[in-house]
Scaffold this motif. Structure first.
Motif, PDB file in Angstrom:
ATOM      1  N   ARG A  95       0.837  -1.204   0.000  1.00 40.15           N
ATOM      2  CA  ARG A  95       0.000   0.000   0.000  1.00 40.15           C
ATOM      3  C   ARG A  95       0.873   1.255   0.000  1.00 40.15           C
ATOM      4  O   ARG A  95       0.632   2.201  -0.751  1.00 40.15           O
ATOM      5  CB  ARG A  95      -0.936  -0.023   1.202  1.00 40.15           C
ATOM      6  CG  ARG A  95      -2.013   1.018   1.168  1.00 40.15           C
ATOM      7  CD  ARG A  95      -3.080   0.863   2.251  1.00 40.15           C
ATOM      8  NE  ARG A  95      -2.655   0.292   3.509  1.00 40.15           N
ATOM      9  CZ  ARG A  95      -2.963  -0.939   3.930  1.00 40.15           C
ATOM     10  NH1 ARG A  95      -3.695  -1.739   3.191  1.00 40.15           N
ATOM     11  NH2 ARG A  95      -2.538  -1.382   5.098  1.00 40.15           N
ATOM     12  N   GLU A  96       1.923   1.278   0.814  1.00 38.84           N
ATOM     13  CA  GLU A  96       2.830   2.421   0.864  1.00 38.84           C
ATOM     14  C   GLU A  96       3.565   2.592  -0.457  1.00 38.84           C
ATOM     15  O   GLU A  96       3.733   3.711  -0.943  1.00 38.84           O
ATOM     16  CB  GLU A  96       3.816   2.269   2.012  1.00 38.84           C
ATOM     17  CG  GLU A  96       3.189   2.429   3.369  1.00 38.84           C
ATOM     18  CD  GLU A  96       4.149   2.133   4.505  1.00 38.84           C
ATOM     19  OE1 GLU A  96       5.304   1.695   4.243  1.00 38.84           O
ATOM     20  OE2 GLU A  96       3.750   2.320   5.675  1.00 38.84           O
ATOM     21  N   SER A  97       3.982   1.493  -1.046  1.00 36.42           N
ATOM     22  CA  SER A  97       4.677   1.545  -2.330  1.00 36.42           C
ATOM     23  C   SER A  97       3.763   2.107  -3.418  1.00 36.42           C
ATOM     24  O   SER A  97       4.186   2.928  -4.236  1.00 36.42           O
ATOM     25  CB  SER A  97       5.152   0.139  -2.703  1.00 36.42           C
ATOM     26  OG  SER A  97       5.762   0.135  -3.963  1.00 36.42           O
ATOM     27  N   GLU A  98       2.509   1.688  -3.422  1.00 36.79           N
ATOM     28  CA  GLU A  98       1.564   2.193  -4.420  1.00 36.79           C
ATOM     29  C   GLU A  98       1.307   3.684  -4.209  1.00 36.79           C
ATOM     30  O   GLU A  98       1.199   4.441  -5.173  1.00 36.79           O
ATOM     31  CB  GLU A  98       0.252   1.426  -4.384  1.00 36.79           C
ATOM     32  CG  GLU A  98      -0.703   1.900  -5.466  1.00 36.79           C
ATOM     33  CD  GLU A  98      -1.968   1.074  -5.577  1.00 36.79           C
ATOM     34  OE1 GLU A  98      -2.831   1.489  -6.359  1.00 36.79           O
ATOM     35  OE2 GLU A  98      -2.084   0.034  -4.908  1.00 36.79           O
ATOM     36  N   GLN A  99       1.233   4.118  -2.954  1.00 38.43           N
ATOM     37  CA  GLN A  99       1.029   5.540  -2.674  1.00 38.43           C
ATOM     38  C   GLN A  99       2.188   6.376  -3.205  1.00 38.43           C
ATOM     39  O   GLN A  99       1.979   7.430  -3.801  1.00 38.43           O
ATOM     40  CB  GLN A  99       0.849   5.769  -1.172  1.00 38.43           C
ATOM     41  CG  GLN A  99      -0.480   5.287  -0.645  1.00 38.43           C
ATOM     42  CD  GLN A  99      -0.569   5.362   0.871  1.00 38.43           C
ATOM     43  OE1 GLN A  99       0.432   5.472   1.574  1.00 38.43           O
ATOM     44  NE2 GLN A  99      -1.786   5.270   1.387  1.00 38.43           N
ATOM     45  N   TRP A 100       3.422   5.906  -3.016  1.00 33.50           N
ATOM     46  CA  TRP A 100       4.596   6.598  -3.541  1.00 33.50           C
ATOM     47  C   TRP A 100       4.561   6.643  -5.063  1.00 33.50           C
ATOM     48  O   TRP A 100       4.804   7.672  -5.683  1.00 33.50           O
ATOM     49  CB  TRP A 100       5.890   5.909  -3.083  1.00 33.50           C
ATOM     50  CG  TRP A 100       6.330   6.331  -1.726  1.00 33.50           C
ATOM     51  CD1 TRP A 100       6.188   5.633  -0.558  1.00 33.50           C
ATOM     52  CD2 TRP A 100       6.961   7.556  -1.380  1.00 33.50           C
ATOM     53  NE1 TRP A 100       6.695   6.354   0.477  1.00 33.50           N
ATOM     54  CE2 TRP A 100       7.184   7.537   0.012  1.00 33.50           C
ATOM     55  CE3 TRP A 100       7.367   8.668  -2.098  1.00 33.50           C
ATOM     56  CZ2 TRP A 100       7.792   8.590   0.684  1.00 33.50           C
ATOM     57  CZ3 TRP A 100       7.967   9.720  -1.431  1.00 33.50           C
ATOM     58  CH2 TRP A 100       8.169   9.672  -0.057  1.00 33.50           C
ATOM     59  N   PHE A 101       4.253   5.512  -5.684  1.00 27.90           N
ATOM     60  CA  PHE A 101       4.175   5.455  -7.142  1.00 27.90           C
ATOM     61  C   PHE A 101       3.143   6.442  -7.669  1.00 27.90           C
ATOM     62  O   PHE A 101       3.411   7.221  -8.578  1.00 27.90           O
ATOM     63  CB  PHE A 101       3.829   4.037  -7.620  1.00 27.90           C
ATOM     64  CG  PHE A 101       3.412   3.998  -9.061  1.00 27.90           C
ATOM     65  CD1 PHE A 101       4.368   4.070 -10.065  1.00 27.90           C
ATOM     66  CD2 PHE A 101       2.080   3.924  -9.414  1.00 27.90           C
ATOM     67  CE1 PHE A 101       3.994   4.060 -11.397  1.00 27.90           C
ATOM     68  CE2 PHE A 101       1.689   3.908 -10.738  1.00 27.90           C
ATOM     69  CZ  PHE A 101       2.651   3.976 -11.738  1.00 27.90           C
ATOM     70  N   ARG A 102       1.934   6.421  -7.107  1.00 31.13           N
ATOM     71  CA  ARG A 102       0.858   7.300  -7.585  1.00 31.13           C
ATOM     72  C   ARG A 102       1.214   8.769  -7.383  1.00 31.13           C
ATOM     73  O   ARG A 102       0.900   9.601  -8.235  1.00 31.13           O
ATOM     74  CB  ARG A 102      -0.452   6.970  -6.892  1.00 31.13           C
ATOM     75  CG  ARG A 102      -0.965   5.617  -7.304  1.00 31.13           C
ATOM     76  CD  ARG A 102      -2.456   5.572  -7.427  1.00 31.13           C
ATOM     77  NE  ARG A 102      -2.853   4.298  -7.976  1.00 31.13           N
ATOM     78  CZ  ARG A 102      -3.049   4.062  -9.268  1.00 31.13           C
ATOM     79  NH1 ARG A 102      -2.895   5.025 -10.136  1.00 31.13           N
ATOM     80  NH2 ARG A 102      -3.404   2.872  -9.688  1.00 31.13           N
ATOM     81  N   ALA A 103       1.853   9.102  -6.281  1.00 28.81           N
ATOM     82  CA  ALA A 103       2.248  10.493  -6.037  1.00 28.81           C
ATOM     83  C   ALA A 103       3.222  10.968  -7.113  1.00 28.81           C
ATOM     84  O   ALA A 103       3.049  12.054  -7.679  1.00 28.81           O
ATOM     85  CB  ALA A 103       2.875  10.627  -4.654  1.00 28.81           C
TER      86      ALA A 103
END
Length: 83
Positions: A12-20
């Protein structure tokens, strides 16, 4: 927290970084399926170009709204291929 929960949190944290990063990039970036269908485009570039995501999502790359080239560009591309 067990191992599965830790993996889910990390994902979830990795996806948040990617999307940002993906959505704040000014250049147009798209995620494309191997057959050329656009899955997603970054929000900043779509907004800057005045393009709604519905105009490009699920659309073949070559039929996307920005793929309209002037006849001059098309003629140049054709003549380069003949050389």
């Amino acid at each position: 927290m067990d191992k599965l929960q830790k993996v889910k949190v990390a994902l979830r944290e990795s996806e948040q970084w990617f999307r940002a990063i993906f959505n704040q990039t000014f250049r147009f970036i798209e995620l494309i399926e191997p057959i050329g269908i656009i899955m997603e485009g970054n929000h900043t570039a779509l907004k800057f170009g005045g393009i709604a995501s519905s105009q490009v999502i699920c659309c073949p790359l070559w039929e996307a709204c920005w793929a309209d080239f002037s006849p001059d560009v098309e003629d140049f591309s054709a003549s380069e291929g003949e050389a």
